[in-house]
Design a protein around this motif. Structure first.
Motif, PDB file in Angstrom:
ATOM      1  N   HIS A  88       0.692  -1.318   0.037  1.00 35.51           N
ATOM      2  CA  HIS A  88       0.090   0.001   0.058  1.00 35.51           C
ATOM      3  C   HIS A  88       0.825   1.331   0.042  1.00 35.51           C
ATOM      4  CE1 HIS A  88      -2.769   3.259   1.603  1.00 35.51           C
ATOM      5  NE2 HIS A  88      -3.652   2.622   0.779  1.00 35.51           N
ATOM      6  N   TYR A 113      -7.262   0.242  -5.017  1.00 32.89           N
ATOM      7  CA  TYR A 113      -7.166  -0.193  -3.395  1.00 32.89           C
ATOM      8  C   TYR A 113      -5.770   0.002  -2.705  1.00 32.89           C
ATOM      9  CZ  TYR A 113     -11.940  -1.181  -4.267  1.00 32.89           C
ATOM     10  OH  TYR A 113     -13.463  -1.131  -4.786  1.00 32.89           O
ATOM     11  N   SER A 114      -4.816   0.359  -3.645  1.00 39.32           N
ATOM     12  CA  SER A 114      -3.452   0.099  -3.544  1.00 39.32           C
ATOM     13  C   SER A 114      -2.853   1.599  -2.909  1.00 39.32           C
ATOM     14  CB  SER A 114      -2.689  -0.567  -4.239  1.00 39.32           C
ATOM     15  OG  SER A 114      -2.980  -1.765  -4.699  1.00 39.32           O
ATOM     16  N   THR A 116      -3.464   5.488  -1.263  1.00 42.14           N
ATOM     17  CA  THR A 116      -4.687   6.511  -0.524  1.00 42.14           C
ATOM     18  C   THR A 116      -3.918   7.936  -0.658  1.00 42.14           C
ATOM     19  OG1 THR A 116      -5.049   4.822   0.760  1.00 42.14           O
ATOM     20  CG2 THR A 116      -5.855   7.011   1.550  1.00 42.14           C
TER      21      THR A 116
END
Ligand SMILES: C[S@@+](CC[C@H](N)C(=O)[O-])C[C@H]1O[C@@H](n2cnc3c(N)ncnc32)[C@H](O)[C@@H]1O
Length: 220
Positions: A88, A113-114, A116
């Motif tokens: 992430h 989803y990896s 932010t």
């Protein structure tokens, strides 16, 4: 930035890029939108540095990455490609406009989803992001580069790496007459890192310069 001096002989950067694997389609689209809609698209790390970062991350297999300076997401999406399963990236951006473009392209990619994106001044944002991080890229806010050094080193995992972009600052680091805040910030970070016995570093002349830093085991 201050007075520019050529860092490589003319044509060499273009030659290096021509002999580097090209960006995939999603990065080409992001780069095209960035060139059309943003000031200073040259802030993207570009294909040569992106491939370099990917090689580094493929070798390191970091589970957690922190980036200071998302811009429109080019480097974050490049690094995402090289993460191991479950890896992430937290990436920090000051500008709402840049973050909106980055979030849109990240959401449309297979790395939704990896990555932010955190909006706000990064020195404040990272107070909420204690880490540890296996790899950190500092690519923003050059005038305050020295203020980031210890907070970012504190967030490195054992064996983690800190990379700092733009450490040559278009050659301005060599021009003592250039006393702009950004140039002074880059110089002070470079001098501090190179003189600290608890750190090992290498300054690479890729593009605008990238410095790789690690904490020595056992402190010194
Ligand atoms: C050199 S660009 C980053 C380029 C990006 N890594 C890439 O390769 O596409 C620097 C970015 O940092 C942002 N920035 C500047 N000061 C900042 C701060 N204090 N906190 C967070 N982001 C900041 C700018 O808005 C800009 O988008």
């Amino acid at each position: 930035m201050g007075n520019r001096v050529p860092i490589t002989v003319p044509g060499i950067e273009e030659y290096a890029q021509a002999h580097t694997t090209a960006d995939p389609d999603h990065l080409l689209g992001l780069a095209a939108e960035t060139r059309e809609s943003c000031d200073r698209p040259v802030m993207m790390v570009g294909p040569v540095e992106a491939r370099f970062l990917q090689f580094f991350l493929y070798a390191q297999q970091p589970r957690r990455v922190l980036e200071i300076g998302t811009f429109t997401g080019y480097s974050a999406l490049s690094m995402a490609e090289a993460l191991p399963d479950g890896g992430h990236i937290d990436t920090c951006e000051l500008s709402e406009k840049h973050a909106e473009i980055a979030r849109r392209h990240i959401a449309a990619s297979k790395y939704a989803y990896s990555v932010t994106v955190h909006v706000g001044p990064a020195l404040e944002t990272i107070r909420r992001l204690p880490g540890p991080y296996d790899f950190i890229l500092l690519d923003a806010d050059q005038a305050h580069f020295p203020d980031y050094l210890d907070p970012l080193l504190d967030r490195l995992s054992d064996g983690g790496f800190l990379a700092v972009d733009n450490v040559l600052w278009d050659g301005a680091v060599l021009d003592e007459a250039d006393q702009q805040d950004s140039t002074r910030g880059v110089r002070l970070l470079n001098d501090t890192v190179a003189s600290r016995p608890d750190l090992t570093c290498v300054m690479l002349t890729i593009r605008d310069g990238i410095m790789l830093i690690r904490r020595n085991r056992g402190g010194v």
